[in-house]
Design an enzyme around this catalytic site. Structure first.
Site, PDB file in Angstrom:
ATOM      1  N   ARG A  11     -40.470  72.377  17.867  1.00 33.34           N
ATOM      2  CA  ARG A  11     -41.077  71.497  16.871  1.00 33.34           C
ATOM      3  C   ARG A  11     -40.613  70.060  17.032  1.00 33.34           C
ATOM      4  O   ARG A  11     -41.016  69.201  16.260  1.00 33.34           O
ATOM      5  CB  ARG A  11     -40.662  71.991  15.487  1.00 33.34           C
ATOM      6  CG  ARG A  11     -41.771  71.825  14.447  1.00 33.34           C
ATOM      7  CD  ARG A  11     -42.137  72.995  13.818  1.00 33.34           C
ATOM      8  NE  ARG A  11     -42.825  72.966  12.566  1.00 33.34           N
ATOM      9  CZ  ARG A  11     -43.444  74.056  12.149  1.00 33.34           C
ATOM     10  NH1 ARG A  11     -43.449  75.149  12.862  1.00 33.34           N
ATOM     11  NH2 ARG A  11     -44.049  74.031  11.001  1.00 33.34           N
ATOM     12  N   ARG A  58     -45.889  68.026   4.950  1.00 30.84           N
ATOM     13  CA  ARG A  58     -45.742  68.752   6.223  1.00 30.84           C
ATOM     14  C   ARG A  58     -46.566  68.102   7.331  1.00 30.84           C
ATOM     15  O   ARG A  58     -46.148  68.082   8.485  1.00 30.84           O
ATOM     16  CB  ARG A  58     -46.153  70.225   6.046  1.00 30.84           C
ATOM     17  CG  ARG A  58     -45.069  71.030   5.327  1.00 30.84           C
ATOM     18  CD  ARG A  58     -45.601  72.333   4.766  1.00 30.84           C
ATOM     19  NE  ARG A  58     -46.171  73.179   5.784  1.00 30.84           N
ATOM     20  CZ  ARG A  58     -47.136  74.066   5.565  1.00 30.84           C
ATOM     21  NH1 ARG A  58     -47.649  74.201   4.357  1.00 30.84           N
ATOM     22  NH2 ARG A  58     -47.581  74.808   6.542  1.00 30.84           N
ATOM     23  N   ARG A  69     -55.367  79.708   2.430  1.00 29.73           N
ATOM     24  CA  ARG A  69     -54.700  80.675   3.328  1.00 29.73           C
ATOM     25  C   ARG A  69     -54.023  81.786   2.532  1.00 29.73           C
ATOM     26  O   ARG A  69     -53.318  81.542   1.559  1.00 29.73           O
ATOM     27  CB  ARG A  69     -53.658  79.950   4.190  1.00 29.73           C
ATOM     28  CG  ARG A  69     -52.783  80.918   4.980  1.00 29.73           C
ATOM     29  CD  ARG A  69     -52.113  80.261   6.166  1.00 29.73           C
ATOM     30  NE  ARG A  69     -51.098  79.299   5.822  1.00 29.73           N
ATOM     31  CZ  ARG A  69     -50.409  78.592   6.733  1.00 29.73           C
ATOM     32  NH1 ARG A  69     -50.658  78.744   8.030  1.00 29.73           N
ATOM     33  NH2 ARG A  69     -49.507  77.721   6.342  1.00 29.73           N
ATOM     34  N   LYS A 115     -52.859  77.764  14.678  1.00 25.54           N
ATOM     35  CA  LYS A 115     -51.922  78.281  15.689  1.00 25.54           C
ATOM     36  C   LYS A 115     -51.641  79.772  15.499  1.00 25.54           C
ATOM     37  O   LYS A 115     -51.723  80.556  16.439  1.00 25.54           O
ATOM     38  CB  LYS A 115     -50.587  77.509  15.647  1.00 25.54           C
ATOM     39  CG  LYS A 115     -50.727  76.026  15.901  1.00 25.54           C
ATOM     40  CD  LYS A 115     -49.400  75.302  15.794  1.00 25.54           C
ATOM     41  CE  LYS A 115     -48.722  75.396  14.436  1.00 25.54           C
ATOM     42  NZ  LYS A 115     -49.465  74.755  13.334  1.00 25.54           N
ATOM     43  N   ARG A 147     -48.589  81.095   0.339  1.00 25.23           N
ATOM     44  CA  ARG A 147     -47.271  80.510   0.599  1.00 25.23           C
ATOM     45  C   ARG A 147     -46.993  79.358  -0.366  1.00 25.23           C
ATOM     46  O   ARG A 147     -47.877  78.543  -0.624  1.00 25.23           O
ATOM     47  CB  ARG A 147     -47.215  80.016   2.040  1.00 25.23           C
ATOM     48  CG  ARG A 147     -46.939  81.132   3.016  1.00 25.23           C
ATOM     49  CD  ARG A 147     -47.135  80.727   4.457  1.00 25.23           C
ATOM     50  NE  ARG A 147     -46.563  79.429   4.807  1.00 25.23           N
ATOM     51  CZ  ARG A 147     -46.618  78.912   6.036  1.00 25.23           C
ATOM     52  NH1 ARG A 147     -47.211  79.583   7.002  1.00 25.23           N
ATOM     53  NH2 ARG A 147     -46.090  77.745   6.280  1.00 25.23           N
TER      54      ARG A 147
HETATM   55  P1  ADP Z   1     -47.425  76.296   9.738  1.00 27.95           P
HETATM   56  O1  ADP Z   1     -47.868  77.497  10.552  1.00 27.95           O
HETATM   57  O2  ADP Z   1     -48.285  76.105   8.541  1.00 27.95           O
HETATM   58  O3  ADP Z   1     -47.308  75.066  10.573  1.00 27.95           O
HETATM   59  P2  ADP Z   1     -44.799  77.465   9.872  1.00 27.95           P
HETATM   60  O4  ADP Z   1     -44.863  78.845   9.382  1.00 27.95           O
HETATM   61  O5  ADP Z   1     -44.781  77.242  11.353  1.00 27.95           O
HETATM   62  O6  ADP Z   1     -45.980  76.646   9.203  1.00 27.95           O
HETATM   63  O7  ADP Z   1     -43.533  76.732   9.280  1.00 27.95           O
HETATM   64  C1  ADP Z   1     -43.222  76.747   7.920  1.00 27.95           C
HETATM   65  C2  ADP Z   1     -41.908  76.028   7.694  1.00 27.95           C
HETATM   66  O8  ADP Z   1     -40.847  76.722   8.390  1.00 27.95           O
HETATM   67  C3  ADP Z   1     -41.822  74.602   8.223  1.00 27.95           C
HETATM   68  O9  ADP Z   1     -42.345  73.662   7.294  1.00 27.95           O
HETATM   69  C4  ADP Z   1     -40.319  74.434   8.428  1.00 27.95           C
HETATM   70  O10 ADP Z   1     -39.650  74.231   7.199  1.00 27.95           O
HETATM   71  C5  ADP Z   1     -39.907  75.821   8.931  1.00 27.95           C
HETATM   72  N1  ADP Z   1     -39.949  75.920  10.397  1.00 27.95           N
HETATM   73  C6  ADP Z   1     -40.724  76.760  11.130  1.00 27.95           C
HETATM   74  N2  ADP Z   1     -40.503  76.618  12.428  1.00 27.95           N
HETATM   75  C7  ADP Z   1     -39.554  75.648  12.557  1.00 27.95           C
HETATM   76  C8  ADP Z   1     -38.899  75.020  13.657  1.00 27.95           C
HETATM   77  N3  ADP Z   1     -39.183  75.356  14.919  1.00 27.95           N
HETATM   78  N4  ADP Z   1     -37.966  74.085  13.391  1.00 27.95           N
HETATM   79  C9  ADP Z   1     -37.660  73.722  12.139  1.00 27.95           C
HETATM   80  N5  ADP Z   1     -38.250  74.250  11.046  1.00 27.95           N
HETATM   81  C10 ADP Z   1     -39.186  75.212  11.254  1.00 27.95           C
HETATM   82  P1  ADP Z   2     -51.303  77.303  11.511  1.00 29.11           P
HETATM   83  O1  ADP Z   2     -50.528  78.474  12.069  1.00 29.11           O
HETATM   84  O2  ADP Z   2     -51.625  76.297  12.581  1.00 29.11           O
HETATM   85  O3  ADP Z   2     -50.650  76.683  10.323  1.00 29.11           O
HETATM   86  P2  ADP Z   2     -53.220  79.307  10.591  1.00 29.11           P
HETATM   87  O4  ADP Z   2     -53.589  80.062  11.819  1.00 29.11           O
HETATM   88  O5  ADP Z   2     -52.277  79.938   9.649  1.00 29.11           O
HETATM   89  O6  ADP Z   2     -52.721  77.813  11.021  1.00 29.11           O
HETATM   90  O7  ADP Z   2     -54.584  78.933   9.850  1.00 29.11           O
HETATM   91  C1  ADP Z   2     -54.576  78.242   8.606  1.00 29.11           C
HETATM   92  C2  ADP Z   2     -55.692  78.778   7.729  1.00 29.11           C
HETATM   93  O8  ADP Z   2     -56.959  78.425   8.292  1.00 29.11           O
HETATM   94  C3  ADP Z   2     -55.720  80.309   7.605  1.00 29.11           C
HETATM   95  O9  ADP Z   2     -56.152  80.638   6.315  1.00 29.11           O
HETATM   96  C4  ADP Z   2     -56.751  80.751   8.656  1.00 29.11           C
HETATM   97  O10 ADP Z   2     -57.416  81.966   8.266  1.00 29.11           O
HETATM   98  C5  ADP Z   2     -57.715  79.593   8.649  1.00 29.11           C
HETATM   99  N1  ADP Z   2     -58.269  79.296   9.983  1.00 29.11           N
HETATM  100  C6  ADP Z   2     -57.617  79.346  11.177  1.00 29.11           C
HETATM  101  N2  ADP Z   2     -58.437  78.959  12.183  1.00 29.11           N
HETATM  102  C7  ADP Z   2     -59.624  78.632  11.610  1.00 29.11           C
HETATM  103  C8  ADP Z   2     -60.879  78.163  12.124  1.00 29.11           C
HETATM  104  N3  ADP Z   2     -61.059  77.930  13.420  1.00 29.11           N
HETATM  105  N4  ADP Z   2     -61.882  77.958  11.233  1.00 29.11           N
HETATM  106  C9  ADP Z   2     -61.709  78.187   9.903  1.00 29.11           C
HETATM  107  N5  ADP Z   2     -60.540  78.622   9.367  1.00 29.11           N
HETATM  108  C10 ADP Z   2     -59.515  78.848  10.201  1.00 29.11           C
END
Ligand code: ADP
Ligand code: ADP
Length: 216
Positions: free
Chosen positions: A90, A173, A129, A15, A162
């Protein structure tokens, strides 16, 4: 009419990566709730202290706190033309609230790309990541490496791993996503704005699919 895009999908689906690409292509702000929380943790604000207790366990931050934070972000002028929303809503309660907020701008959620990938792919992605300290730019040690090890290509700031990308927290998660966030699939499907995107493909391919879905 403003354009609001909600990126939905499990942690690691891509995302944030795709949000950066879309934001650049459409000249819209990329709003990541996770990035805003991490920014607050870095600055040691009250919001940051509160959020950290939940984030470190892989739990969602409570809705009242999250919604207040998002409302504040939406009060800034760059959101009136539209935005790429990454990480929120979310759950359905947050989605109802977002709808109300966007109505205030004469807008609505226009499209919800659901980016998916199997759990083993998600785990592999999150384990490798690396995130930029200054602006949240995203890299992967194998799939999208920075030019210089542990340094952001875009702003030269250090990259970090992270805490919540540790294997145990990642598994939790993904469960939290399935239990609390996945109901949004039905929520947006009923509104006819959900589009499924295969997130297992390489980054550029996923981006091309997203762009063609958005241009329709
Ligand atoms: P990822 O991109 O790996 O899904 P995020 O950066 O979106 O992770 O989120 C990391 C953490 O931040 C979540 O596990 C949660 O604890 C918190 N968080 C982020 N966005 C929200 C939301 N909209 N509502 C509640 N918690 C959130
Ligand atoms: P999210 O926001 O959904 O948690 P991220 O965009 O942070 O996901 O991506 C998670 C990890 O996977 C990062 O290290 C990113 O560089 C890698 N990644 C994202 N998209 C792809 C893809 N299409 N193929 C391989 N690796 C990817």
């Amino acid at each position: 009419m403003p354009t609001y895009i909600v990126l939905l999908g499990p942690p690691g689906a891509g995302k944030g990566t795709q949000a950066e690409i879309l934001a650049a292509n459409f000249q819209l702000p990329h709003i990541s709730s996770g990035d805003i929380f991490r920014e607050n943790i870095k600055k040691d604000t009250e919001l940051g202290k509160l959020a950290q207790t939940y984030m470190s366990k892989g739990e969602l931050v409570p809705d009242d706190v999250t919604i207040a934070m998002i409302r504040e972000r939406f009060s800034r002028p760059d959101c009136v033309r539209g935005a790429i929303l990454d990480g929120f809503p979310r759950n359905p309660a947050q989605a109802d609230d977002v709808e109300g907020m966007l109505k205030g701008f004469g807008g609505q959620v226009n499209l919800v790309p659901l980016i998916t990938a199997p759990s083993d792919v998600l785990i592999l992605r999150l384990a490798g990541r690396w995130t930029c300290r200054a602006n949240g730019h995203i890299f992967h040690e194998r799939f999208n490496p920075s030019k210089q090890s542990r340094v952001c290509d875009f702003d030269g700031s250090p990259l970090f791993q992270r805490d919540d990308d540790k294997a145990d927290t990642v598994k939790h998660r993904i469960e939290v996503y399935q239990n609390q966030t996945a109901p949004l699939i039905d929520y947006y499907n009923k509104r006819g704005i959900l589009v499924e995107i295969n997130g297992s493909a390489p980054i550029e391919e996923v981006a091309a699919h997203l762009m063609s879905a958005l241009n329709k």
